[in-house]
Enzyme design. Structure first.
Site, PDB file in Angstrom:
ATOM      1  N   LYS A 143      39.232  -7.600  47.489  1.00 47.21           N
ATOM      2  CA  LYS A 143      38.428  -6.808  48.899  1.00 47.21           C
ATOM      3  C   LYS A 143      39.253  -6.157  49.577  1.00 47.21           C
ATOM      4  CE  LYS A 143      36.535 -10.914  50.103  1.00 47.21           C
ATOM      5  NZ  LYS A 143      37.295 -11.593  49.245  1.00 47.21           N
ATOM      6  N   ARG A 162      29.753 -14.473  55.272  1.00 46.65           N
ATOM      7  CA  ARG A 162      30.046 -15.719  54.355  1.00 46.65           C
ATOM      8  C   ARG A 162      28.918 -16.722  53.987  1.00 46.65           C
ATOM      9  NH1 ARG A 162      35.811 -14.995  53.876  1.00 46.65           N
ATOM     10  NH2 ARG A 162      36.115 -16.891  52.906  1.00 46.65           N
ATOM     11  N   ARG A 172      50.169 -13.795  45.786  1.00 49.80           N
ATOM     12  CA  ARG A 172      49.788 -13.134  47.143  1.00 49.80           C
ATOM     13  C   ARG A 172      50.660 -14.112  48.192  1.00 49.80           C
ATOM     14  NH1 ARG A 172      43.999 -11.955  49.948  1.00 49.80           N
ATOM     15  NH2 ARG A 172      44.055 -14.228  50.195  1.00 49.80           N
ATOM     16  N   ARG A 198      50.877 -16.632  53.972  1.00 54.91           N
ATOM     17  CA  ARG A 198      49.798 -17.164  54.481  1.00 54.91           C
ATOM     18  C   ARG A 198      49.772 -18.718  53.787  1.00 54.91           C
ATOM     19  NH1 ARG A 198      44.621 -13.573  53.406  1.00 54.91           N
ATOM     20  NH2 ARG A 198      43.658 -15.432  53.320  1.00 54.91           N
ATOM     21  N   ARG A 206      38.617 -23.591  48.923  1.00 50.85           N
ATOM     22  CA  ARG A 206      38.066 -22.444  49.355  1.00 50.85           C
ATOM     23  C   ARG A 206      37.022 -21.852  48.333  1.00 50.85           C
ATOM     24  NH1 ARG A 206      43.310 -19.320  49.970  1.00 50.85           N
ATOM     25  NH2 ARG A 206      42.259 -17.558  50.839  1.00 50.85           N
TER      26      ARG A 206
HETATM   27  P1  ADP Z   1      40.978 -10.426  48.796  1.00 51.24           P
HETATM   28  O1  ADP Z   1      40.772  -9.562  49.984  1.00 51.24           O
HETATM   29  O2  ADP Z   1      39.421 -10.396  47.968  1.00 51.24           O
HETATM   30  O3  ADP Z   1      41.184 -12.009  49.187  1.00 51.24           O
HETATM   31  P2  ADP Z   1      42.976  -9.072  48.069  1.00 51.24           P
HETATM   32  O4  ADP Z   1      42.719  -7.749  47.784  1.00 51.24           O
HETATM   33  O5  ADP Z   1      44.025  -9.692  48.868  1.00 51.24           O
HETATM   34  O6  ADP Z   1      41.948 -10.163  47.726  1.00 51.24           O
HETATM   35  O7  ADP Z   1      43.735  -9.302  46.585  1.00 51.24           O
HETATM   36  C1  ADP Z   1      44.170 -10.488  46.353  1.00 51.24           C
HETATM   37  C2  ADP Z   1      45.550 -10.547  45.391  1.00 51.24           C
HETATM   38  O8  ADP Z   1      45.359  -9.897  44.123  1.00 51.24           O
HETATM   39  C3  ADP Z   1      46.674  -9.704  46.025  1.00 51.24           C
HETATM   40  O9  ADP Z   1      47.956 -10.148  45.879  1.00 51.24           O
HETATM   41  C4  ADP Z   1      46.538  -8.328  45.340  1.00 51.24           C
HETATM   42  O10 ADP Z   1      47.505  -7.624  45.101  1.00 51.24           O
HETATM   43  C5  ADP Z   1      45.980  -8.696  43.867  1.00 51.24           C
HETATM   44  N1  ADP Z   1      44.998  -7.718  43.468  1.00 51.24           N
HETATM   45  C6  ADP Z   1      44.038  -7.077  43.982  1.00 51.24           C
HETATM   46  N2  ADP Z   1      43.432  -6.186  43.033  1.00 51.24           N
HETATM   47  C7  ADP Z   1      43.953  -6.327  41.820  1.00 51.24           C
HETATM   48  C8  ADP Z   1      43.880  -5.855  40.597  1.00 51.24           C
HETATM   49  N3  ADP Z   1      42.805  -4.972  40.317  1.00 51.24           N
HETATM   50  N4  ADP Z   1      44.611  -6.481  39.597  1.00 51.24           N
HETATM   51  C9  ADP Z   1      45.289  -7.240  39.804  1.00 51.24           C
HETATM   52  N5  ADP Z   1      45.674  -7.674  40.987  1.00 51.24           N
HETATM   53  C10 ADP Z   1      45.121  -7.447  42.100  1.00 51.24           C
END
Ligand code: ADP
Length: 191
Positions: free
Chosen positions: A14, A89, A128, A134, A146
């Site tokens: 997201k 949520r 991440r 985090r 979660r």
């Molecule tokens: P959310 O906001 O839904 O918790 P994030 O955007 O922070 O998720 O993404 C979670 C992790 O997955 C991050 O480390 C991001 O770089 C990785 N990520 C996001 N989109 C993709 C994708 N299409 N393919 C692989 N990894 C992704």
């Protein structure tokens, strides 16, 4: 106004997608997770309260979250619309959002769900966690907690938005660009 709810489990992408979509459609991105972390790093009263829940993998109480969200919307009166990320949520939050938007003669335009299976998501979050700092991304048991919270409290929102015919599912697996394209196909219907 185009108000998009980005829906999906932690790690679904997201935040990553919001970075692209906010520029493409000139929307204000509101991430409740980022707001909580901002309050936490500034050690506000709200931050301390929110942290006591999120550190254990629980959702922050609805009234706290709703208040924070409303404040952020009010701070951005001149936007084309909002990208809500991590909110709502719970059903109670969705109802509060509908009532709040309606008080401004706005509404949720569409809810777009990024779909991916848990094993891929856990791996993404642990990855991440290496850079995000985090605590909630570094502990697999907490990540799964979660997801349990999500399945119990957030997943029912899909039906809430389906009843309003505002629910769109998008495959969240693929390159970031591919997923942005899929999301854009939905948003373009309303733009
Ligand atoms: P959310 O906001 O839904 O918790 P994030 O955007 O922070 O998720 O993404 C979670 C992790 O997955 C991050 O480390 C991001 O770089 C990785 N990520 C996001 N989109 C993709 C994708 N299409 N393919 C692989 N990894 C992704």
């Amino acid at each position: 106004m185009i108000n998009i709810v980005l829906f999906g489990k932690p790690g679904a992408g997201k935040g990553t997608q919001a970075e692209f979509l906010k520029t493409k459609y000139n929307l204000k991105h509101i991430s409740t997770g980022d707001l909580f972390r901002y309050h936490k790093s500034n050690n506000t009263e709200l931050g301390q309260l929110a942290q006591s829940y999120s550190d254990k993998g629980y959702l922050v109480p609805d009234d706290v979250t709703i208040k924070m969200l409303q404040d952020e919307v009010e701070r951005n009166p001149d936007t084309n619309g909002f990208l809500f990320d991590g909110f709502p949520r719970t059903i109670a939050q969705a109802e509060a959002l509908d009532a709040f938007l309606e008080s401004k003669s706005w509404s949720v335009t569409a809810t777009v769900a990024l779909e991916a299976n848990d094993e891929i998501l856990v791996a993404r979050l642990l990855e991440r966690g290496k850079t995000s700092g985090r605590a909630d991304d570094q502990d697999e048991a907490l990540i799964r907690k979660r997801y349990q919270e999500y399945n119990e409290k957030t997943a029912p929102l899909a039906d809430y938005y389906k009843q309003q015919q505002k629910f769109y599912e998008v495959d969240g697996i693929g390159s970031v660009e591919e997923v942005t394209e899929r999301l854009s196909l939905v948003i373009d219907k309303f733009n």
